[in-house]
Design a protein around this motif. Structure first.
Motif, PDB file in Angstrom:
ATOM      1  N   ASP A 477       0.837  -1.201   0.000  1.00  0.00           N
ATOM      2  CA  ASP A 477       0.000   0.000   0.000  1.00  0.00           C
ATOM      3  C   ASP A 477       0.874   1.254   0.000  1.00  0.00           C
ATOM      4  O   ASP A 477       0.387   2.354   0.275  1.00  0.00           O
ATOM      5  CB  ASP A 477      -0.991  -0.009   1.170  1.00  0.00           C
ATOM      6  CG  ASP A 477      -0.364  -0.399   2.510  1.00  0.00           C
ATOM      7  OD1 ASP A 477       0.886  -0.443   2.596  1.00  0.00           O
ATOM      8  OD2 ASP A 477      -1.114  -0.658   3.466  1.00  0.00           O
ATOM      9  N   ALA A 478       2.154   1.091  -0.325  1.00  0.00           N
ATOM     10  CA  ALA A 478       3.084   2.225  -0.383  1.00  0.00           C
ATOM     11  C   ALA A 478       3.109   2.832  -1.787  1.00  0.00           C
ATOM     12  O   ALA A 478       2.452   2.335  -2.709  1.00  0.00           O
ATOM     13  CB  ALA A 478       4.488   1.747  -0.019  1.00  0.00           C
ATOM     14  N   ARG A 479       3.907   3.897  -1.940  1.00  0.00           N
ATOM     15  CA  ARG A 479       4.245   4.424  -3.272  1.00  0.00           C
ATOM     16  C   ARG A 479       5.631   3.907  -3.628  1.00  0.00           C
ATOM     17  O   ARG A 479       6.270   3.238  -2.842  1.00  0.00           O
ATOM     18  CB  ARG A 479       4.293   5.954  -3.244  1.00  0.00           C
ATOM     19  CG  ARG A 479       2.975   6.622  -2.938  1.00  0.00           C
ATOM     20  CD  ARG A 479       3.105   8.140  -2.899  1.00  0.00           C
ATOM     21  NE  ARG A 479       4.078   8.554  -1.905  1.00  0.00           N
ATOM     22  CZ  ARG A 479       5.211   9.194  -2.140  1.00  0.00           C
ATOM     23  NH1 ARG A 479       5.534   9.544  -3.373  1.00  0.00           N
ATOM     24  NH2 ARG A 479       6.041   9.521  -1.171  1.00  0.00           N
ATOM     25  N   MET A 480       6.094   4.232  -4.856  1.00  0.00           N
ATOM     26  CA  MET A 480       7.513   4.001  -5.137  1.00  0.00           C
ATOM     27  C   MET A 480       8.080   5.255  -5.786  1.00  0.00           C
ATOM     28  O   MET A 480       7.344   6.051  -6.387  1.00  0.00           O
ATOM     29  CB  MET A 480       7.752   2.768  -6.008  1.00  0.00           C
ATOM     30  CG  MET A 480       7.538   2.947  -7.486  1.00  0.00           C
ATOM     31  SD  MET A 480       8.181   1.509  -8.404  1.00  0.00           S
ATOM     32  CE  MET A 480       7.635   1.921 -10.059  1.00  0.00           C
ATOM     33  N   SER A 481       9.376   5.405  -5.641  1.00  0.00           N
ATOM     34  CA  SER A 481      10.048   6.525  -6.281  1.00  0.00           C
ATOM     35  C   SER A 481       9.818   6.458  -7.787  1.00  0.00           C
ATOM     36  O   SER A 481       9.810   5.374  -8.377  1.00  0.00           O
ATOM     37  CB  SER A 481      11.550   6.439  -5.989  1.00  0.00           C
ATOM     38  OG  SER A 481      12.243   7.268  -6.900  1.00  0.00           O
ATOM     39  N   GLY A 482       9.643   7.625  -8.390  1.00  0.00           N
ATOM     40  CA  GLY A 482       9.491   7.663  -9.837  1.00  0.00           C
ATOM     41  C   GLY A 482      10.729   7.201 -10.570  1.00  0.00           C
ATOM     42  O   GLY A 482      10.690   6.913 -11.760  1.00  0.00           O
ATOM     43  N   THR A 483      11.850   7.128  -9.859  1.00  0.00           N
ATOM     44  CA  THR A 483      13.096   6.689 -10.481  1.00  0.00           C
ATOM     45  C   THR A 483      13.260   5.179 -10.409  1.00  0.00           C
ATOM     46  O   THR A 483      14.242   4.633 -10.893  1.00  0.00           O
ATOM     47  CB  THR A 483      14.303   7.339  -9.773  1.00  0.00           C
ATOM     48  OG1 THR A 483      14.313   6.890  -8.404  1.00  0.00           O
ATOM     49  CG2 THR A 483      14.243   8.845  -9.797  1.00  0.00           C
ATOM     50  N   ALA A 484      12.298   4.499  -9.789  1.00  0.00           N
ATOM     51  CA  ALA A 484      12.441   3.056  -9.543  1.00  0.00           C
ATOM     52  C   ALA A 484      11.750   2.242 -10.634  1.00  0.00           C
ATOM     53  O   ALA A 484      11.037   2.783 -11.485  1.00  0.00           O
ATOM     54  CB  ALA A 484      11.864   2.713  -8.176  1.00  0.00           C
ATOM     55  N   TYR A 485      11.964   0.949 -10.582  1.00  0.00           N
ATOM     56  CA  TYR A 485      11.450   0.058 -11.625  1.00  0.00           C
ATOM     57  C   TYR A 485      11.151  -1.296 -10.997  1.00  0.00           C
ATOM     58  O   TYR A 485      11.524  -1.575  -9.853  1.00  0.00           O
ATOM     59  CB  TYR A 485      12.491  -0.095 -12.749  1.00  0.00           C
ATOM     60  CG  TYR A 485      13.871  -0.419 -12.199  1.00  0.00           C
ATOM     61  CD1 TYR A 485      14.251  -1.728 -11.947  1.00  0.00           C
ATOM     62  CD2 TYR A 485      14.748   0.614 -11.851  1.00  0.00           C
ATOM     63  CE1 TYR A 485      15.478  -2.018 -11.386  1.00  0.00           C
ATOM     64  CE2 TYR A 485      15.983   0.328 -11.281  1.00  0.00           C
ATOM     65  CZ  TYR A 485      16.340  -0.991 -11.059  1.00  0.00           C
ATOM     66  OH  TYR A 485      17.555  -1.262 -10.485  1.00  0.00           O
TER      67      TYR A 485
END
Ligand code: FES
Length: 580
Positions: A477-485
């Protein structure tokens, strides 16, 4: 001496007249103290006051060049006969602030809203850069609805390390994996970190900052080319100058935010986000901004509009190039032109022209960086919205950053109750996990962490990394960094701490992900889930005072933008009572 004949106030024309255009005691007070800054009396002659809302801070390195940028904006404002007044608002630096800047996005937006409404401001320039500074400022300004224009600070120059191109954030995750595998040592790391951040500006991957800068351009809220001009390039200052000029004209034209931020503009932005392979964080931020504007935007709009959109831009984290390359290739105008048939071409932008007038003649100077529509970098660019008994109100996945073979996958769940549980056990050699398992992390949502952090791309178990496993399905239920994959399911709603079904999943349950069917399901019977619900102990307990209490008590879920319930909507910018 004051030349009072020079005043040419027209009643009701400008908000600032209610402060500066009066000849009574209050007018004296408002002008007198301002004059301690060396302002001549003619600055109070009824010219538009442009508030320059600045998120400069040395604790926000991505915005640390903003005092300089503000000077260029001021030059543009003065040139057009405006009166620039710069003011600071809360700045949110992604890399230092704990537990997460997202916990404070709405607080910063309140700062912006009240600073604008409470002061003699006729039009606003928003200086934005690091991830949350963009939505926070736009949300606050949206709740006031004055003529408003955004200016992003621009990305850093491309990272270079030992003749390889390295990208902000994206290489943090890559380097972390190399260190876990023992293929990179501390000396390498210290050298590489300096090479990654070698100029002023924000992350130069297509992370959240670059995505949101692109969203500003696609929404029509910033001048063309805002997304990609590097921060260190003198043309960024020229854009700042032109932004200042335009802010004054917008006041004269009464071109308010609500004329730009229409449903059509948001739909254009969703198409653009797909075509650039933009960050999943844009979903939450655009929903929140739309909520402030009273525009009915939903997760279903994201899925509907993103389905047929290819990813045209070969930028990290989905691809290999960086923002500097994107600028030289022609930047966002080229992408918007390529996607023209999917745009609302008549959507109005801050320069007074339509989005299509702005981009129709854009030229592509490098088809490796911005691929043509008929031969796209990736066929699927939009954000997929998944539903099922694990996320009845939706969850999101970014197909362009996922592993194609994992987009349809069934596996045994390995569940971590919260981030501490994960940190304790993930690298335990005895952890019962293999590459076909699905990793699940709970209690990292808006209320649960609290603050909705970027931990959704949590690292794989060390023992599997050493075996060469590079991706697994992960759900949280978290977000992820836009730089992640990675094949990462994010933003499950409702979150575990709000009693969402994610709270009920246990290790050993079978979970099914099918992106083409937009399905996220745990194969557990309703009766068993009901039994588990009765045993559920409720959400974690957090601080009982201050901002965190207000936030936890009022924050909405990921599918509606994670705003505070009482901040949704807007109140315009009526002028309040005098203070004395
Ligand atoms: Fe500021 Fe990435 S850390 S934009």
């Amino acid at each position: 001496m004051a030349d009072t004949k020079k005043r040419h106030f027209k009643k009701g024309e400008l908000r600032s007249k209610e402060w500066f255009g009066r000849t009574d005691r209050d007018g004296l007070m408002h002008r007198s103290w301002m004059k301690n800054q060396g302002l001549p009396h003619h600055m109070f002659d009824g010219r538009p006051v442009i508030g320059i809302c600045n998120t400069w801070s040395e604790l926000t390195p991505c915005n640390a060049h903003f005092r300089d940028l503000a000077e260029s904006v001021k030059r543009g404002v003065l040139e057009m006969g405006g009166f620039p007044l710069e003011f600071p608002v809360m700045s949110l630096g992604e890399t230092l602030m704990r537990p997460t800047t997202m916990l404070f996005r709405n607080l910063a937006s309140m700062d912006v809203e009240e600073s604008i409404r409470g002061n003699p401001i006729d039009g606003v320039v928003l200086l934005v850069g690091c991830d949350k500074t963009t939505p926070a400022l736009v949300m606050g300004a949206a709740s006031c609805d004055l003529p408003t224009i955004a200016l992003s600070g621009g990305p850093m120059l491309n990272g270079r390390w030992r003749d390889q191109q390295i990208g902000s954030g994206t290489h943090v995750w890559k380097f972390t994996e190399l260190m876990k595998k023992g293929e990179m040592d501390t000396n390498d790391m210290i050298e590489a970190e300096a090479c990654m951040s070698r100029s002023v500006g924000h992350c130069m991957t297509m992370g959240t900052a670059s995505t949101m800068a692109s969203m500003m351009e696609a929404l029509g809220l910033a001048l063309p080319t805002n997304a990609a001009i590097p921060a260190a390039d003198s043309r960024r200052k020229v854009l700042a100058h032109m932004t200042g000029r335009r802010a004054v004209e917008m006041v004269k034209e009464n071109l308010k935010l609500s004329k730009v931020l229409t449903k059509e503009a948001f739909e254009n932005a969703i198409v653009a986000n797909g075509a650039i392979g933009g960050s999943t964080n844009a979903v939450v931020h655009l929903l929140a901004i739309a909520g402030r504007m009273g525009v009915d935007l939903t997760l279903a709009d994201w899925d509907r509009l993103g389905r047929e959109v290819p990813c045209l831009v070969d930028l990290m984290p989905s691809g290999k190039y960086l923002m500097e390359d994107f600028y030289y290739a022609g930047g966002l105008p080229v992408v918007l032109r390529e996607m023209g048939d999917k745009l609302h071409k008549k959507a109005l932008t801050v320069n007074g022209k339509t989005i299509w007038e702005n981009v129709k003649d854009a030229k592509n100077w490098n088809e490796k960086v911005i691929t043509p529509r008929k031969k796209p970098f990736k066929k699927q660019g939009g954000i997929a919205v998944l539903r099922g008994n694990l996320a009845p109100n939706g969850a999101v996945l970014k197909p362009s950053a996922a592993t194609p073979a994992l987009m349809k996958h069934k596996g045994r769940a390995v569940v971590f109750e919260d981030i501490d549980d994960y940190n304790r056990r993930i690298d335990d050699p005895k952890l019962d996990v293999d590459k076909n398992c699905i990793l699940v992390l709970k209690n990292c949502g808006p209320k649960g962490y609290p603050g909705f952090p970027e931990v959704g791309n949590f690292a794989l178990p060390q023992k599997l990394l050493k075996q060469g496993v590079s991706d697994m399905v992960r759900i949280s239920d978290a977000r992820m960094s836009g730089t992640a994959y990675g094949t990462v399911v994010l933003h499950t709603a409702p979150e575990a701490a709000a009693g969402g079904p994610l709270a009920l999943i246990k290790s050993g349950d079978i979970v099914e992900l099918d992106v083409s069917k937009r399905l996220l399901k745990m194969h557990v019977s309703d009766a068993e889930l009901e039994k588990r619900r009765k045993q559920w102990k409720g959400p974690p307990v957090h601080e009982a005072r201050g901002w965190v209490k207000l936030y936890v008590d009022h924050v909405t879920q990921a599918d509606t933008g994670v705003d505070l319930d009482f901040l949704v909507g807007n109140s315009g910018a009526p002028i309040g009572r005098e203070s004395h």
